[in-house]
Each structure stands twice: as structure tokens, then as C-alpha cells.
Design an enzyme around this catalytic site. Structure first.
Site, PDB file in Angstrom:
ATOM      1  N   ARG A  67      -8.112  -1.183   2.656  1.00 54.29           N
ATOM      2  CA  ARG A  67      -7.336  -2.136   1.860  1.00 54.29           C
ATOM      3  C   ARG A  67      -7.372  -3.481   2.574  1.00 54.29           C
ATOM      4  O   ARG A  67      -7.005  -3.602   3.738  1.00 54.29           O
ATOM      5  CB  ARG A  67      -5.901  -1.641   1.650  1.00 54.29           C
ATOM      6  CG  ARG A  67      -5.125  -1.335   2.909  1.00 54.29           C
ATOM      7  CD  ARG A  67      -3.656  -1.061   2.597  1.00 54.29           C
ATOM      8  NE  ARG A  67      -2.963  -0.496   3.732  1.00 54.29           N
ATOM      9  CZ  ARG A  67      -2.484  -1.191   4.753  1.00 54.29           C
ATOM     10  NH1 ARG A  67      -2.618  -2.504   4.784  1.00 54.29           N
ATOM     11  NH2 ARG A  67      -1.866  -0.582   5.750  1.00 54.29           N
TER      12      ARG A  67
ATOM     13  N   HIS B  12      -0.043  -3.310   3.276  1.00 54.25           N
ATOM     14  CA  HIS B  12       0.303  -2.018   2.688  1.00 54.25           C
ATOM     15  C   HIS B  12       1.055  -2.217   1.374  1.00 54.25           C
ATOM     16  O   HIS B  12       0.710  -1.623   0.354  1.00 54.25           O
ATOM     17  CB  HIS B  12       1.153  -1.219   3.673  1.00 54.25           C
ATOM     18  CG  HIS B  12       1.668   0.067   3.126  1.00 54.25           C
ATOM     19  ND1 HIS B  12       0.849   1.137   2.852  1.00 54.25           N
ATOM     20  CD2 HIS B  12       2.919   0.452   2.786  1.00 54.25           C
ATOM     21  CE1 HIS B  12       1.571   2.132   2.375  1.00 54.25           C
ATOM     22  NE2 HIS B  12       2.839   1.748   2.310  1.00 54.25           N
TER      23      HIS B  12
ATOM     24  N   TYR C 119      -1.455  -5.150  13.301  1.00 61.11           N
ATOM     25  CA  TYR C 119      -2.033  -3.873  13.703  1.00 61.11           C
ATOM     26  C   TYR C 119      -3.524  -3.746  13.379  1.00 61.11           C
ATOM     27  O   TYR C 119      -4.130  -2.724  13.676  1.00 61.11           O
ATOM     28  CB  TYR C 119      -1.258  -2.708  13.059  1.00 61.11           C
ATOM     29  CG  TYR C 119      -1.117  -2.771  11.550  1.00 61.11           C
ATOM     30  CD1 TYR C 119      -2.122  -2.293  10.705  1.00 61.11           C
ATOM     31  CD2 TYR C 119       0.026  -3.315  10.966  1.00 61.11           C
ATOM     32  CE1 TYR C 119      -1.993  -2.346   9.330  1.00 61.11           C
ATOM     33  CE2 TYR C 119       0.172  -3.368   9.587  1.00 61.11           C
ATOM     34  CZ  TYR C 119      -0.834  -2.886   8.774  1.00 61.11           C
ATOM     35  OH  TYR C 119      -0.710  -2.942   7.409  1.00 61.11           O
TER      36      TYR C 119
END
Length: 362
Positions: A261, A265, A275
Site C-alpha cells: 500500500r 494504513h 516505519y
């Protein structure tokens, strides 16, 4: 952890299934699905449309005109390719990111927007459209799929039940229970794990010691396959085969699609730069499913920049009309929420319903 020879042999059985490489070249001619030129173009049309839809949905969310939204850019091949392999009579049990699949299965755009806003009408699926409301609870749709698939088998229907989750969903107890149940009853179920590398912020390597998610099918006694999720033809072919396997009573299938993706999120404050590295983002952008399939179609003289521009404009117009229609939906009231909670309301909710109806009428 050092893996045993036996464990490595199991993992080696799950090599990534691919048809198109990153340059759009066919690397597995034998596996090429039998699709007409028009069907190939339709796959690209839907991916382009979905990418524009995603961009507009993110913008609408930032404007405060949408509620919950989980971006899908990068996962179009996994979503569109798998849904394209289904038939109208098949059931889809989606997760919260899987809105494109249910749209192409018959759910209107404006209803998808109402679902995002938490409006009760967003969950009222159109008559004849075999789609469950998108599941917010991680993995809950997997056990539900086992039940729906079992019902289809008992009714002797020519249909399968397919569900979607992410790599994080494969860490849930429901994931194992659902596959085990479907395997035990040899039900026509397809479990798709869209491995986009991160369960929100946790990398897949820290979620499981298994080399692949696909190999988890072994414990359930069902078929498992790992697919290049950026290759729409490979995803389509794997899902088509899984569907036929279910109809032939050869059991359920676990499909792991390796994808990525590009966005966060969800739009609820997630920051992927905390991250993920820019090098990782760059590496996966080179595998972009739209770029790959566009090169393939252009090589076959089936796609032009002008055709794509028309789809982009059509998507923008459709989304504009859909959000306007969603804006025109009746304002949601507390009494609507209560009355939709159960077919037969218990006494305490009946009392609350009467209270709010009277209050809202003033």
C-alpha cells in the site's frame, strides 16, 4: 531462528506465482488466462478508475466529507484481479479496505461513501448483490466466510464465498479457525491475504516466523498459493483456479498476494514514514501494478494515453456525482441506529427507541 531442512522444504513449495514481470513482459506463457482484448482493457480501466477514486477519497477525507477511509493505491491488481474472476452469484465478505471489490460486484459508489461516513444506509446492500458489509473487526470476516461457504455447499449452489484480509489479519485466531473449519467441511471458500508488508506499522517479518503466509494452508489441510499481487493476470488466474477448485469440491484455497500500500494504513492519523523507508517505497513503486499492466497492453496495441485520460475524467465525474448523492441522504438519527440493531428489539431498546422518536419529532 535457524530453520530445519524439513521446514525449508515446505516453504520452498510456495514459490511466487507470476505471469507478468515488472516490465510488463510475459514470463509464464502457460499460465496466461484466456481473456479477450476487451476483458484485458476492462481490467486496466478498473485499475485506473480505482486509483483516481482512491486519490479523490483521500482528498474528501481531508476535507471532512468522508469518515473512515483506508487507502488502496498499490493494491489495485490484487483487488480488481481477484474480483474479476468471480461470478455474480459468488459472495464477497470484505474487510474495511476492500471497497473496490464490492463496488465492482454491484455496490454503488454513493453507498460506499455512506458506509465510510457510518451511515446506516451504507450497510444496506442492494437486493441481489451478494456482499456482506465491510468488516471492521480484524479477521472476523474469515470465520463468517467459512459459514457462508458451508451454506452454499449445503444448498448445492454453483457459487463460492471469498474473503479478504491483510497480513495482520493472518495473525488473528479467526484466521486459523475459519480456514480449519472450511477445510474440515471441504467448503467452497477462498481466503485472500493481501500481504502489503505491514499490519499498520508492524512489518510482516515480526508477525510470523513463517517464510510465507501461503504455507499456513498446510496446517488447515487446504490448498495454498503465493501470488505476485502487483500482477493482475496472476491474481486473476489464481483466483479463477481457486473458484473452480471450490466448485469441484476439492476444498478451499488460501491465496497470499504480495502487494504494497503506497499510502497510510488509514486516514486516521497513521504516518507510514515512521516505519517505512524511502528506499522501500521506491522499490515497490517500480512494481506499480498500473505501470506494469499498461506496458503489457501498450505492447499489444490495446492501450493509449488518450483512452486513459477519458477514464480519469469519467472517474472524477462519477465520484463528484456519487458524493453529491450521498450528501442528499437523510440525516441519520439516533432512532435509526437503534431500530437497525436487531430484527426483534429487547425491552430496554424498545423503550429507548420510543424515547428518541418522541424527542426527534419535536
Amino acid at each position: 531462528m535457524e530453520k530445519t531442512k524439513e521446514l525449508k522444504q515446505i516453504e520452498d513449495q510456495f514459490k511466487t506465482f507470476q505471469i507478468l514481470d515488472e516490465e510488463g513482459k510475459v514470463v509464464n506463457e502457460k499460465a496466461m488466462p484466456k481473456l479477450s482484448d476487451e476483458e484485458l482493457k476492462e481490467l486496466m480501466t478498473r485499475m485506473v478508475y480505482t486509483r483516481i477514486w482512491d486519490q479523490r477519497a483521500i482528498s474528501l477525507n481531508r476535507q471532512g466529507r468522508l469518515g473512515f477511509y483506508a487507502p488502496v493505491a498499490g493494491q489495485e491488481a490484487s483487488m480488481i484481479g481477484s474480483q474479476f474472476a468471480l461470478e455474480k452469484q459468488d459472495w464477497i465478505l470484505p474487510g474495511y479496505r476492500d471497497i473496490p471489490q464490492i463496488h465492482y460486484h454491484g455496490v454503488p459508489l454513493d453507498q460506499a461513501f455512506l458506509w465510510s461516513r457510518g451511515h446506516f444506509m451504507g450497510g444496506q446492500m442492494p437486493e441481489g448483490v451478494r456482499v456482506m458489509m465491510p468488516q471492521i473487526i480484524i479477521g472476523a470476516q474469515i470465520t463468517q466466510t467459512a459459514g457462508v461457504a458451508m451454506g452454499l455447499k449445503k444448498n448445492k449452489e454453483d457459487a463460492v464465498a471469498i474473503t479478504y484480509t491483510g497480513d495482520g489479519g493472518a495473525s488473528q485466531g479467526d484466521f486459523y479457525e475459519g480456514m480449519n473449519f472450511a477445510g474440515a467441511f471441504n467448503s467452497p471458500a477462498i481466503f485472500v491475504v493481501q500481504n502489503n508488508r505491514f499490519a499498520i506499522s508492524v512489518p510482516v517479518e515480526k508477525q510470523s516466523a513463517a517464510g510465507t503466509i501461503a504455507q499456513k494452508a498446510v496446517a488447515a489441510g487446504i490448498h495454498g498459493v503465493q501470488v505476485d499481487g502487483m500482477d493482475i493476470l496472476a491474481v486473476y488466474a489464481a483466483t479463477k483456479e481457486a473458484r473452480q477448485r471450490g466448485l469441484d469440491e476439492n476444498g478451499p484455497t488460501l491465496i497470499e498476494t504480495l502487494t504494497y500500500r503506497y499510502g497510510p494504513h488509514t486516514m486516521a492519523g497513521d504516518d507510514p514514514t515512521r516505519y517505512r523507508t524511502s528506499d522501500e517505497d521506491d522499490a515497490w513503486e517500480k512494481k506499480d501494478p498500473l505501470v506494469r499492466f499498461r506496458k503489457f497492453l501498450e505492447g499489444k496495441k490495446l492501450w493509449t494515453e488518450k483512452e486513459e485520460e477519458k477514464i480519469v475524467e469519467q472517474a472524477k465525474e462519477d465520484i463528484k456525482a456519487a458524493i453529491k448523492k450521498a450528501d442528499g441522504a437523510p440525516k441519520q438519527k439516533v432512532s435509526d441506529l437503534i431500530s437497525n440493531m436487531a430484527e426483534e428489539l429487547p425491552a430496554n431498546l424498545k423503550e429507548q427507541l420510543e424515547y428518541y422518536k418522541e424527542k426527534e419529532s419535536k
